[in-house]
Structure formats: C-alpha cells, structure tokens
Design an enzyme around this catalytic site. Structure first.
Site, PDB file in Angstrom:
ATOM      1  N   ASP A 125       0.810  -1.215   0.000  1.00  0.00           N
ATOM      2  CA  ASP A 125       0.000   0.000   0.000  1.00  0.00           C
ATOM      3  C   ASP A 125       0.851   1.275   0.000  1.00  0.00           C
ATOM      4  O   ASP A 125       0.302   2.377  -0.001  1.00  0.00           O
ATOM      5  CB  ASP A 125      -0.989   0.013   1.172  1.00  0.00           C
ATOM      6  N   HIS A 126       2.179   1.110  -0.063  1.00  0.00           N
ATOM      7  CA  HIS A 126       3.075   2.258  -0.172  1.00  0.00           C
ATOM      8  C   HIS A 126       3.919   2.232  -1.449  1.00  0.00           C
ATOM      9  O   HIS A 126       4.606   3.217  -1.741  1.00  0.00           O
ATOM     10  CB  HIS A 126       3.987   2.334   1.052  1.00  0.00           C
ATOM     11  N   HIS A 176       7.995  -0.201  12.873  1.00  0.00           N
ATOM     12  CA  HIS A 176       7.026  -0.940  12.069  1.00  0.00           C
ATOM     13  C   HIS A 176       7.500  -2.382  11.918  1.00  0.00           C
ATOM     14  O   HIS A 176       8.542  -2.767  12.438  1.00  0.00           O
ATOM     15  CB  HIS A 176       6.852  -0.243  10.716  1.00  0.00           C
TER      16      HIS A 176
END
Length: 251
Positions: free
Chosen positions: A64-65, A139
């Site tokens: 998603d990045h 993360h």
C-alpha cells in the site's frame, strides 16, 4: 512548499481514500513520498503531470506504499520520460529489481537509480533545493520516517509506525508532523498508531512541533476522526488536521 495528499488510506479499499502517497512541491519541482495503489490516477485530479516526477522516496516496501511505483515509471516512459531516482530503506534495490525483472520490455527502456538509505542519513536529491534526513520508524519491516527541510519550512512524515521517540525527535522544531493514525483509541494494535498512543508521547513534545496532520486511516477510523482530534488537542497546543485525498497544505 506545497504538500498534496494524493492518498490517505491503506491496503483496504475505501471510498475517497486511495493508498499512501504525498506530493511535495519545492520551487515548483515535485517530490513524491510513497506511491501506493491509486496514487498514479490522483495526478490528473491534483492538476499535476506524472511526468514531472523523477524522484520518489519510499518509506517501506508494503504494497500500500509502493504498488503504483512501477506503473508510474511505465506511464512516464510512455510519455518520453525514462529516468527516475528511487530512495528507500534496506531491501529496496532487491525488491525493485525482482519486480521489474518480470517486465523485460520495460527494464530495457528505463533508467532507474535505486538508492538505499540507512537511518540517520542526510542528503539532498539531485535537482532539489532542500535537505532530507531520515530515521527508523517502529514498524514490522524496515521503515524510514523522513524530514524534508526547504526554504519555506520543514515537515516530517512518520510513515507507518508505532509512536516512536526517534520519529518525534526527528520532528522536533518542524512546522508540521504528518503522522499515521490507523485505528481508533479503543483498539489494541502493534506497528501502528492510535490517537491515545500518540497522545501519550505527544505530551512530551507539545511545544516543539507546529502542527500535526493525521493520515493512513483504516476503515475502523471512520466515524472516529473528530474524536481523534479532540483526544490530541488535550495534549497538543498546535493545529490538528485530518488529511483527505487531494487536500493541500502550504508551509
């Protein structure tokens, strides 16, 4: 310095939110930070030509990045622009090569320079009048938070992270902190941030950051946005802004 939020969402589809992407204009030259799915189609809606982008910062390699990076490179090639510089964390070069190897026709046509960054690195991208520094975010994979400093101001992009003192230290004295706020306060999460977990650490940095803009909203955040602002305002004196796709901020 103008910041346009091309995408403020996550991997789960949502109305009016595509995946992560931020476009920064520095003296009319655009710098793209992250390029998730849907970001490429936001360019015409934002009134910006994708062919103007020749430099991309990637925070980390979750889909998603990064999903629209190779489509962006192809779109530029189809319009005659074949060069791109891509900055990212450890592993970016291997990931990029594996994906582009699947498209031999494209590999032979484009000139992409991949530069891997370690936390603490400071640099000035070619053609830009700015300084960029980075630190490690908290993360599940190697992730970089970025600080961009230009003539008109400076901001920090947290990327995906749990509340982190390294990220907050990077944001010290910045005009703006763009920080993820993935889930509402009543959810227990790892690798991401909630309003309550951000408030806990923000109190220590209250007078050191100008404004905060929240982004990277999961569907669970729908209906809890104003609650997030209220929660943070109890610990932070500056403006608290909720990012929306195609929203613009100026520093």
């Amino acid at each position: 310095m103008e910041i346009t939020f091309l995408g403020t969402g996550v991997a789960i589809p949502q109305k009016n939110r595509v995946q992560s992407g931020i476009l920064v204009r520095l003296d009319e030259k655009p710098l793209l930070i992250d390029c998730g799915s849907g970001v490429l189609n936001r360019f015409p809606e934002a009134g910006v030509s994708h062919t103007d982008v020749d430099t991309v910062l990637l925070s980390h390699l979750h889909l998603d990045h990064v999903a629209d990076l190779h489509p962006l490179i192809k779109a530029n090639w189809l319009r005659g622009n074949t060069s791109m510089k891509v900055y990212g964390p450890e592993g970016t070069e291997e990931w990029f090569s594996k994906v582009i190897d699947a498209y031999e026709y494209l590999q032979e046509e484009v000139d992409v320079d991949v530069i891997e960054l370690a936390p603490g690195k400071e640099f000035t991208p070619e053609g830009f009048d700015c300084e960029i520094s980075c630190t490690a975010a908290a993360h599940s994979v190697p992730t970089l938070a970025y600080r961009v400093t230009g003539e008109d101001g400076e901001f920090v992009y947290s990327a995906d992270t749990e509340p982190s003192r390294d990220v907050m230290d990077l944001a010290s004295e910045a005009d703006l902190l763009i920080h993820e706020c993935s889930f509402p306060s009543d959810m227990k999460v790892t690798n991401h941030t909630t309003p309550s977990s951000l408030a806990d650490i923000l109190e220590e940095y209250n007078n050191e950051i100008g404004s905060i803009c929240l982004t990277h909203f999961y569907p669970e955040m729908r209906g809890h946005e104003r609650e997030a602002v209220h929660r943070l305002k109890g610990y932070f004196e500056g403006n608290v802004i909720l990012a929306e796709d195609l929203m613009k901020l100026e520093l």
